[in-house]
Write an enzyme that holds these catalytic residues in place. Structure first.
Site, PDB file in Angstrom:
ATOM      1  N   HIS A 136       0.869  -1.180   0.000  1.00  0.00           N
ATOM      2  CA  HIS A 136       0.000   0.000   0.000  1.00  0.00           C
ATOM      3  C   HIS A 136       0.906   1.232   0.000  1.00  0.00           C
ATOM      4  CE1 HIS A 136      -2.850   2.949   1.666  1.00  0.00           C
ATOM      5  NE2 HIS A 136      -3.824   2.093   1.414  1.00  0.00           N
ATOM      6  N   ASP A 213       2.892  -3.960   8.424  1.00  0.00           N
ATOM      7  CA  ASP A 213       1.658  -3.229   8.165  1.00  0.00           C
ATOM      8  C   ASP A 213       0.514  -4.230   8.354  1.00  0.00           C
ATOM      9  OD1 ASP A 213      -0.598  -2.086   7.124  1.00  0.00           O
ATOM     10  OD2 ASP A 213       0.303  -1.510   5.205  1.00  0.00           O
ATOM     11  N   GLN A 216      -4.623  -5.059   7.166  1.00  0.00           N
ATOM     12  CA  GLN A 216      -5.581  -6.009   6.602  1.00  0.00           C
ATOM     13  C   GLN A 216      -5.574  -7.349   7.330  1.00  0.00           C
ATOM     14  OE1 GLN A 216      -7.878  -5.229   4.496  1.00  0.00           O
ATOM     15  NE2 GLN A 216      -7.124  -3.229   3.838  1.00  0.00           N
ATOM     16  N   LYS A 239     -10.714  -0.059  10.344  1.00  0.00           N
ATOM     17  CA  LYS A 239     -10.867  -1.335   9.617  1.00  0.00           C
ATOM     18  C   LYS A 239     -11.205  -2.482  10.558  1.00  0.00           C
ATOM     19  CE  LYS A 239      -7.556   0.088   6.113  1.00  0.00           C
ATOM     20  NZ  LYS A 239      -8.102   0.231   4.758  1.00  0.00           N
ATOM     21  N   CYS A 379      -4.682   2.003  -3.720  1.00  0.00           N
ATOM     22  CA  CYS A 379      -3.415   2.547  -3.192  1.00  0.00           C
ATOM     23  C   CYS A 379      -2.275   1.552  -3.360  1.00  0.00           C
ATOM     24  CB  CYS A 379      -3.546   2.970  -1.735  1.00  0.00           C
ATOM     25  SG  CYS A 379      -4.796   4.216  -1.457  1.00  0.00           S
TER      26      CYS A 379
HETATM   27  N1  PMP Z   1      -1.892  -0.461   4.580  1.00  0.00           N
HETATM   28  C1  PMP Z   1      -2.830  -1.259   4.083  1.00  0.00           C
HETATM   29  C2  PMP Z   1      -2.472  -2.659   3.698  1.00  0.00           C
HETATM   30  C3  PMP Z   1      -4.127  -0.786   3.941  1.00  0.00           C
HETATM   31  O1  PMP Z   1      -5.078  -1.591   3.436  1.00  0.00           O
HETATM   32  C4  PMP Z   1      -4.429   0.542   4.313  1.00  0.00           C
HETATM   33  C5  PMP Z   1      -5.823   1.099   4.154  1.00  0.00           C
HETATM   34  N2  PMP Z   1      -6.352   0.969   2.851  1.00  0.00           N
HETATM   35  C6  PMP Z   1      -3.401   1.329   4.832  1.00  0.00           C
HETATM   36  C7  PMP Z   1      -2.149   0.797   4.949  1.00  0.00           C
HETATM   37  C8  PMP Z   1      -3.638   2.725   5.269  1.00  0.00           C
HETATM   38  O2  PMP Z   1      -4.594   2.802   6.256  1.00  0.00           O
HETATM   39  P1  PMP Z   1      -5.194   4.215   6.677  1.00  0.00           P
HETATM   40  O3  PMP Z   1      -5.696   4.828   5.415  1.00  0.00           O
HETATM   41  O4  PMP Z   1      -6.283   3.892   7.625  1.00  0.00           O
HETATM   42  O5  PMP Z   1      -4.086   4.985   7.297  1.00  0.00           O
END
Ligand code: PMP
Length: 427
Positions: A136, A213, A216, A239, A379
Site C-alpha cells: 500500500h 503493516d 488487513q 478497519k 493505493c
Molecule cells: N496499509 C494497508 C495494507 C491498507 O489496506 C491501508 C488502508 N487501505 C493502509 C495501509 C492505510 O490505512 P489508513 O488509510 O487507515 O491509514
C-alpha cells in the site's frame, strides 16, 4: 459462526439495514473501512456525555476520569495484541504510524535537534530499506522519503506474474546493509498473507528492523506482533470495526525508547527551556498535543467486540467465505484474480480484472444491485502496473458478511461481461 450468531452480529450494525437502489445493502467493502457496531458508537458518545475532559493534566475529577478511560483503552489494545501498555502508541491511523517510524528514524539520521539525542536507529548513505512490490502506498512513500533524506537505498522484493510475493527472492534482496524491512501482513489488493518467515528470518539475521503493516490482518487474524518476531506493527481502528481518526503503532519497548519524537509539542516533554526540550519516554513522547480520547475508547470497545466473538472463530468463518468467493470466481471466463486463484493463505477478499470492462463500470453494475465494492488501484499502483492493470474491482468481507451476500456478488460479476456485450461472453 452459527446462523443465529451471524444474525446477532448483523443486528448490532445499524447500517446493514440500509437499502440501495431497492436492494438490501451487501456491504462488501470492509477492506476499505469496516462498519461500526452500535456499542462502538455508544462508547464514544458515553465518553463525551459522561467524562469529556483533557487528559494527563488538571487536578479535577473529570480529568482524572478521562485519563483513566484513555489509559484503560491503551491497556485493552495492549491486551489484545499480547503486549504491554508502554508499547502502544495511539496515532491518527496506520498511515501516520508508518510515517511516525520513518520520520523518527529520519530525525535520528540527521544527528541534529532531538535526533541527536536518539541516534541509534539512524540511517547512513548506502544503508538499505526493503519493501515488497505489493505495498500500500502508506507503506511505500514514507520509506521512499526516508531513503531520499538519508541516502539509503530502497530495495524491493518482487511479486510474480500473478502478484504473489516471490518469497525465495527475499533472502537475496536483504543484505548486510539492510536496516529496515517493511511489508504488509496481508495484502489489501490480493488478500494473501505474506510469507512471514521468508521475510522476517533474513531481516533478523542481519539485525534489520522489521515493520509490519497489519491493516488487513488485524480485522481477520489473531495478531501477536512480538511472537511474530517483528519490531513494530501498525493498524487502523476503522478497519477493525472501530472509529475513524485513530490507529495503533505497536513497537518493542527498546525500539520506541530509542526513537526521537516525530512531532513536537505539549504533553510529550519533561522540561522545556527557551533553547531545548527534553522528552518523556514512549508512548507519551509520540503523543504530543491533546490526544484522541473518545476514539481510543471507541477502538477499545471495537476490540472487545472482536475478542468477544474470538478472532480464531472469525478467521474460520471468514475462511469459508473466502473459499466460496474464490471457488466461484475460479470458474468464470474472462475474470482474472489478482494474486492468482484459490482461498488458501488468504482472507475473504478478491480483487478482479474483468476482461473488456473497466473496473469502474463493473463497480457501477454492482452498485445498481445494492452491492458495495471498491474499484481503483487500492493505493497499490506499483502492483497494478506490474500486472498490466490500472484498476481492479475488490470484493471484501467482514465479520457480518453472509454466504448469500457473496453469492449475490458472484452472480453480479458473472453477468458483467454480457451486460457490456464483451465479445466471447455468454449472451
Ligand atoms: N496499509 C494497508 C495494507 C491498507 O489496506 C491501508 C488502508 N487501505 C493502509 C495501509 C492505510 O490505512 P489508513 O488509510 O487507515 O491509514
Amino acid at each position: 459462526l452459527t446462523e443465529a450468531e451471524l444474525d446477532g452480529i448483523r443486528a448490532q450494525f445499524p447500517i446493514l439495514a440500509t437499502e440501495v437502489h431497492g436492494h438490501p445493502l451487501a456491504y462488501l467493502d470492509s477492506a476499505a473501512t469496516a462498519q461500526k457496531p452500535l456499542r462502538v458508537l455508544d462508547a464514544e458518545r458515553a465518553f463525551y456525555a459522561e467524562a469529556n475532559s483533557a487528559v494527563h493534566r488538571g487536578a479535577h475529577t473529570l480529568a482524572a476520569d478521562a485519563t483513566e478511560r484513555y489509559e484503560e483503552a491503551r491497556r485493552t489494545v495492549a491486551g489484545h495484541l499480547g503486549a504491554t501498555e508502554h508499547e502502544i502508541v495511539f496515532t491518527g491511523n496506520a498511515t501516520e504510524g508508518l510515517n511516525l517510524l520513518a520520520t523518527a528514524i529520519g530525525h535520528a539520521s540527521t544527528g541534529r535537534g532531538a535526533g541527536a539525542d536518539f541516534p541509534s536507529h539512524g540511517l547512513v548513505e548506502g544503508d538499505e530499506i526493503v519493501v515488497t512490490e505489493l505495498e500500500h502506498h502508506a507503506n511505500l512513500i514514507p520509506w521512499q522519503e526516508l531513503a531520499a533524506r538519508t541516502g539509503a537505498i530502497l530495495k524491493v522484493v518482487p511479486v510474480d506474474d500473478d502478484g504473489v510475493i516471490e518469497a525465495d527472492a527475499a533472502a537475496d534482496v536483504i543484505t548486510q546493509r539492510t536496516r529496515i524491512v517493511a511489508f504488509a501482513h496481508v495484502s489489501n489488493a490480493t488478500g494473501r498473507v505474506s510469507p512471514l518467515d521468508a521475510l522476517i528470518a533474513p531481516a533478523r539475521a542481519v539485525g534489520a528492523l522489521v515493520v509490519l503493516d497489519a491493516c488487513q490482518s488485524a480485522p481477520h487474524l489473531e495478531l501477536r506482533p512480538a511472537e511474530l518476531g517483528v519490531d513494530a506493527a501498525v493498524f487502523s481502528a476503522h478497519k477493525v470495526y472501530g472509529p475513524n481518526g485513530i490507529g495503533v503503532l505497536w513497537g518493542r519497548r527498546e525500539l520506541l525508547d530509542a526513537l526521537p519524537p516525530h512531532l513536537y509539542g505539549g504533553s510529550a516533554i519533561t522540561t522545556v527551556t527557551l533553547e531545548k526540550a527534553h522528552f518523556l519516554p514512549a508512548p507519551a513522547r509520540f503523543e504530543p498535543g491533546t490526544p484522541r480520547i473518545a476514539q481510543a475508547i471507541g477502538l477499545a470497545e471495537a476490540l472487545r467486540f472482536v475478542d468477544g466473538i474470538g478472532l480464531d472463530r472469525i478467521a474460520a468463518s471468514e475462511h469459508a467465505l473466502a473459499a466460496r468467493l474464490h471457488d466461484g470466481l475460479a470458474g468464470m471466463p474472462g475474470i482474472r484474480v489478482l494474486g492468482g486463484p484459490g482461498a488458501d493463505g488468504r482472507v475473504a477478499l478478491a480483487s478482479i480484472d474483468v476482461d473488456g470492462v473497466h473496473a469502474h463500470d463493473a463497480g457501477q453494475v454492482l452498485d445498481d444491485l445494492g452491492i458495495a465494492v471498491r474499484v481503483g488501484h487500492h493505493c497499490a499502483q506499483p502492483l497494478h502496473r506490474r500486472l498490466g492493470l490500472t484498476a481492479s474491482l475488490r470484493i471484501s468481507a467482514g465479520v457480518h458478511t453472509t454466504p448469500d451476500e457473496i453469492d449475490r456478488a458472484l452472480d453480479a460479476v458473472s453477468g458483467i461481461r454480457s451486460f457490456f456485450g464483451v465479445a466471447g461472453s455468454a449472451a
